[in-house]
Each structure stands twice: as structure tokens, then as C-alpha cells.
Scaffold this motif. Structure first.
Motif, PDB file in Angstrom:
ATOM      1  N   UNK A  75       0.844  -1.199   0.000  1.00  9.17           N
ATOM      2  CA  UNK A  75       0.000   0.000   0.000  1.00  9.17           C
ATOM      3  C   UNK A  75       0.876   1.245   0.000  1.00  9.17           C
ATOM      4  N   UNK A  76       1.924   1.233   0.833  1.00  9.55           N
ATOM      5  CA  UNK A  76       2.832   2.383   0.899  1.00  9.55           C
ATOM      6  C   UNK A  76       3.505   2.607  -0.451  1.00  9.55           C
ATOM      7  N   UNK A  77       3.955   1.528  -1.086  1.00  8.34           N
ATOM      8  CA  UNK A  77       4.588   1.659  -2.403  1.00  8.34           C
ATOM      9  C   UNK A  77       3.601   2.199  -3.437  1.00  8.34           C
ATOM     10  N   UNK A  78       2.336   1.789  -3.347  1.00 10.05           N
ATOM     11  CA  UNK A  78       1.305   2.328  -4.247  1.00 10.05           C
ATOM     12  C   UNK A  78       1.132   3.826  -4.020  1.00 10.05           C
ATOM     13  N   UNK A  79       1.137   4.233  -2.750  1.00  8.04           N
ATOM     14  CA  UNK A  79       0.999   5.659  -2.435  1.00  8.04           C
ATOM     15  C   UNK A  79       2.197   6.435  -2.976  1.00  8.04           C
ATOM     16  N   UNK A  80       3.407   5.855  -2.848  1.00 10.87           N
ATOM     17  CA  UNK A  80       4.604   6.523  -3.366  1.00 10.87           C
ATOM     18  C   UNK A  80       4.516   6.681  -4.885  1.00 10.87           C
ATOM     19  N   UNK A  81       4.028   5.658  -5.582  1.00 13.58           N
ATOM     20  CA  UNK A  81       3.848   5.751  -7.036  1.00 13.58           C
ATOM     21  C   UNK A  81       2.828   6.851  -7.357  1.00 13.58           C
ATOM     22  N   UNK A  82       1.779   6.909  -6.545  1.00 13.45           N
ATOM     23  CA  UNK A  82       0.755   7.940  -6.748  1.00 13.45           C
ATOM     24  C   UNK A  82       1.340   9.336  -6.498  1.00 13.45           C
ATOM     25  N   UNK A 141       4.441  10.208  -6.912  1.00 11.83           N
ATOM     26  CA  UNK A 141       5.292  10.489  -8.072  1.00 11.83           C
ATOM     27  C   UNK A 141       4.448  10.999  -9.232  1.00 11.83           C
ATOM     28  N   UNK A 142       3.325  10.306  -9.486  1.00 15.88           N
ATOM     29  CA  UNK A 142       2.439  10.713 -10.589  1.00 15.88           C
ATOM     30  C   UNK A 142       1.883  12.112 -10.357  1.00 15.88           C
ATOM     31  N   UNK A 143       1.519  12.398  -9.114  1.00 20.72           N
ATOM     32  CA  UNK A 143       0.954  13.722  -8.811  1.00 20.72           C
ATOM     33  C   UNK A 143       1.994  14.820  -8.986  1.00 20.72           C
ATOM     34  N   UNK A 200      15.945  14.772  -9.729  1.00 20.83           N
ATOM     35  CA  UNK A 200      14.867  14.109 -10.465  1.00 20.83           C
ATOM     36  C   UNK A 200      13.900  13.506  -9.448  1.00 20.83           C
ATOM     37  N   UNK A 201      12.654  13.409  -9.820  1.00 25.31           N
ATOM     38  CA  UNK A 201      11.641  12.885  -8.903  1.00 25.31           C
ATOM     39  C   UNK A 201      12.006  11.472  -8.457  1.00 25.31           C
ATOM     40  N   UNK A 202      12.487  10.655  -9.385  1.00 25.10           N
ATOM     41  CA  UNK A 202      12.851   9.277  -9.026  1.00 25.10           C
ATOM     42  C   UNK A 202      13.995   9.242  -8.021  1.00 25.10           C
ATOM     43  N   UNK A 203      15.007  10.107  -8.225  1.00 28.36           N
ATOM     44  CA  UNK A 203      16.142  10.141  -7.292  1.00 28.36           C
ATOM     45  C   UNK A 203      15.703  10.629  -5.914  1.00 28.36           C
TER      46      UNK A 203
END
Length: 196
Positions: free
Chosen positions: A82-89, A91-93, A172-175
């Protein structure tokens, strides 16, 4: 009856009496052995029952412990997912922020990592194409040395890289997410799963 017959009768009677006495004694001993055997068997039976109950309790306790551990592990895995999903979200935001907010984010990163030497700002092609007018003038107004935009586009989706000579700061957002992933996980965990 003759004396000899009397003696034989007496020997016979004594033999029968002695035999009956031996049989009675043997039966008494057998009864005693049987009693002792039953007592020992009962003690042994009780000991085995107690041991079996103890073993069953140990097995049950181990089973409960293993089930609890498995349950905690599954819950932890679900929380991490769930936490990883939130982190992906998140990033998208960040990638989908309106230009003014997005470039404020980049400006903040550049100012935080500013040095008193000339620098180069690297953006993605997408960000370069939507760069607000006057953005670089605004950035350079806060610096003592000029910052220029790289003619090479960065191979990343969002964020920037600021370079001062040999030193580069990866914004960068990923970094940034990778660097702060543990902190983000802790923060999200507290917000989503804090047990009060």
C-alpha cells in the motif's frame, strides 16, 4: 484299612493340602503381581497421557505462534504494498502538477543546492518545452553566479539535475523518492496505519 493305606491316605491328603496351599499362595502372588502391574500400568498410562497433553499444548502453542508470525508478515507485506502504491501515486501527482507549482518545486531544489560558481540546469525535454518565461531570470536573480540551461535534455520524466563543475545534484523525482523512500514509508505508515 491297613496302616499302609492310612499312610498313603495321609500322604495323599497332605500332598493335596500342600498343593492347595501352594496354589493359594501362587494365586495370592499372582494377584499381588497383577495389582502391582495394574498400578504401574496406570502410572505409566497417566504419565503418557500427561506427556501427550504437554506435547499437544507445545504443538498448539507453536502453531499459534507460527500463525501469528505469518499473519504479521502478511500484514506487513500488505502495508508495504500500500505504501509503495501511495509513493507511485505521489510520483504521478508531482509529474502532473500545474506548471507554476511544478517549477516552484524545481526552483526550490535549485536554490537549496545553490553554489557560488556558474552552474548548469538540466531538464527533461517535456519540462524544457513548458518552461515558464522568465524562470531562469528569476533563478539567477537569487544567485551570485549564472545558471544556464543545458542543451542536452535529461533522460528522466520529471525534476532536474544541477551541475557545478564536477559536482551534480540529482533532483529528479525518481532520485528524490529513492533517497527519501524510507522516510516516506515511515511517514505514510504513521498516517495510514498509526494505531492509537
Amino acid at each position: 484299612m491297613s496302616g499302609f493305606d492310612n499312610i498313603l491316605a495321609k500322604i495323599n491328603a497332605d500332598s493335596i493340602a500342600a498343593g492347595e496351599q501352594k496354589i493359594a499362595s501362587a494365586e495370592a502372588k499372582a494377584a499381588l503381581i497383577r495389582e502391582e502391574g495394574e498400578e504401574k500400568a496406570s502410572i505409566l498410562f497417566d504419565a503418557r497421557i500427561k506427556r501427550a497433553k504437554y506435547d499437544a499444548d507445545v504443538i498448539e502453542a507453536k502453531g499459534r505462534s507460527a500463525a501469528a508470525l505469518y499473519s504479521k508478515r502478511v500484514i506487513l507485506q500488505e502495508k508495504i504494498a500500500i505504501i509503495d502504491e501511495v509513493i507511485v501515486e505521489v510520483r504521478s501527482k508531482i509529474c502532473a502538477l500545474p506548471a507554476n507549482e511544478y517549477f516552484s518545486f524545481i526552483e526550490s531544489f535549485v536554490i537549496t543546492h545553490s553554489q557560488d560558481t556558474p552552474g548548469v540546469l538540466t531538464l527533461s525535454k517535456r519540462d524544457f518545452d513548458r518552461l515558464p518565461s522568465g524562470f531562469m531570470d528569476k533563478l539567477n536573480a537569487t544567485r551570485s553566479s549564472p545558471l544556464t540551461i543545458s542543451t542536452q535534455f535529461g533522460d528522466f520524466d520529471a525534476g532536474c539535475i544541477v551541475t557545478y563543475g564536477e559536482i551534480s545534484y540529482n533532483g529528479t523525482v525518481d532520485a528524490l523518492i529513492s533517497e527519501k523512500k524510507d522516510q516516506l514509508r515511515d511517514m505514510i505508515n504513521r498516517k495510514l496505519f498509526d494505531e492509537k
